[in-house]
Motif scaffolding. Structure first.
Motif, mmCIF file in Angstrom:
data_model
loop_
_atom_site.group_PDB
_atom_site.id
_atom_site.type_symbol
_atom_site.label_atom_id
_atom_site.label_comp_id
_atom_site.label_asym_id
_atom_site.label_seq_id
_atom_site.Cartn_x
_atom_site.Cartn_y
_atom_site.Cartn_z
ATOM 1 N N PRO A 115 0.811 -1.219 0.000
ATOM 2 C CA PRO A 115 0.000 0.000 0.000
ATOM 3 C C PRO A 115 0.845 1.269 0.000
ATOM 4 O O PRO A 115 1.928 1.301 0.598
ATOM 5 N N PRO A 116 0.372 2.281 -0.687
ATOM 6 C CA PRO A 116 1.093 3.562 -0.671
ATOM 7 C C PRO A 116 0.999 4.205 0.715
ATOM 8 O O PRO A 116 0.071 3.920 1.475
ATOM 9 N N GLY A 118 -0.005 6.372 3.716
ATOM 10 C CA GLY A 118 -1.254 7.061 4.027
ATOM 11 C C GLY A 118 -2.489 6.259 3.661
ATOM 12 O O GLY A 118 -3.606 6.672 3.959
ATOM 13 N N SER A 119 -2.330 5.103 3.030
ATOM 14 C CA SER A 119 -3.468 4.282 2.637
ATOM 15 C C SER A 119 -3.977 3.484 3.831
ATOM 16 O O SER A 119 -3.222 3.138 4.739
ATOM 17 N N SER A 120 -5.243 3.171 3.831
ATOM 18 C CA SER A 120 -5.804 2.333 4.889
ATOM 19 C C SER A 120 -5.638 0.852 4.578
ATOM 20 O O SER A 120 -5.950 -0.001 5.403
ATOM 21 N N ALA A 121 -5.157 0.526 3.371
ATOM 22 C CA ALA A 121 -4.991 -0.868 2.972
ATOM 23 C C ALA A 121 -3.859 -1.522 3.743
ATOM 24 O O ALA A 121 -2.886 -0.872 4.135
ATOM 25 N N ARG A 136 -12.802 -3.776 -2.527
ATOM 26 C CA ARG A 136 -11.465 -3.854 -3.107
ATOM 27 C C ARG A 136 -10.490 -4.563 -2.175
ATOM 28 O O ARG A 136 -9.315 -4.667 -2.464
ATOM 29 N N GLU A 137 -10.994 -4.980 -1.019
ATOM 30 C CA GLU A 137 -10.124 -5.594 -0.028
ATOM 31 C C GLU A 137 -10.777 -6.871 0.506
ATOM 32 O O GLU A 137 -11.928 -7.157 0.194
#
Length: 154
Positions: A115-116, A118-121, A136-137
Motif C-alpha cells: 500500500p502507498p 497514508g493508505s488504509s490498505a 477492493r479488499e
C-alpha cells in the motif's frame, strides 16, 4: 388483504383512467391454436420465446395462413413460425454453477499489494481474492467462504 404502496398507486391510476388498457390481446389469445401447437411442440427451450415473437404481418393474416397450411410436425411448424414471426434470439448457453464460479476467480483475484503511504490498505504479500462488487479488499468472514470455494474448486 393488504396492498403495498406501489400496488395501491397502480390501482388508483387505473381507476382514474390513467393506465391505458393493453392495446391488443396477448399472443395466446391472438394466435390461439397456433400458440398452443408451438408450446405443445416445445419448439423453443424457453416457453416465453414464442410469446415474445413479433408477427411479420397482421395476426388475422398469420392465422389465415395457419388454417390454410396446417403445418404438421415440429420441422414444418418451426418453418411456419420463422416465415411469419421474428423470433427473439435464444440466450447463449449458460455455464453450470461450478463453471460460473471458476470463471469468477480471475476477476476477483488481486495481485500482491504494497500500500502507498497514508493508505488504509494492509500489505498483502501474495495475490488475494476480494468478495466482488464495490469491495477492493478482503474481509474476515468473506475470506472464510472464499477459502471454502477455492478448496472446492481445486
Amino acid at each position: 388483504m393488504r396492498l403495498r404502496p406501489l400496488a395501491l398507486a397502480l390501482v388508483a391510476l387505473a381507476t382514474m383512467g390513467q393506465v391505458a388498457p393493453s392495446p391488443q390481446p396477448p399472443p395466446q389469445v391472438l394466435f390461439g391454436p397456433l400458440f398452443e401447437a408451438v408450446q405443445a411442440a416445445r419448439l423453443y427451450p424457453d416457453s416465453k420465446t414464442f410469446a415474445d415473437a413479433t408477427p411479420r404481418e397482421a395476426p388475422d393474416a398469420v392465422m389465415a395462413a395457419w388454417r390454410a397450411e396446417q403445418p404438421q410436425g415440429p420441422a414444418a411448424l418451426r418453418a411456419f413460425v420463422n416465415r411469419h414471426f421474428v423470433v427473439p434470439a435464444e440466450p447463449g448457453a449458460r455455464p453450470s454453477l461450478r463453471e460460473h464460479i471458476a470463471a469468477l476467480w480471475p476477476q476477483l483475484t488481486r495481485p500482491a499489494l504494497t500500500p502507498p503511504p497514508g493508505s488504509s490498505a494492509l500489505a498483502m504479500p501474495q495475490p488475494y481474492v476480494v468478495p466482488g462488487g464495490r469491495f477492493r479488499e478482503i474481509y474476515y468472514w468473506d475470506s472464510y467462504f472464499t477459502m471454502l470455494g477455492l478448496k472446492a474448486d481445486g
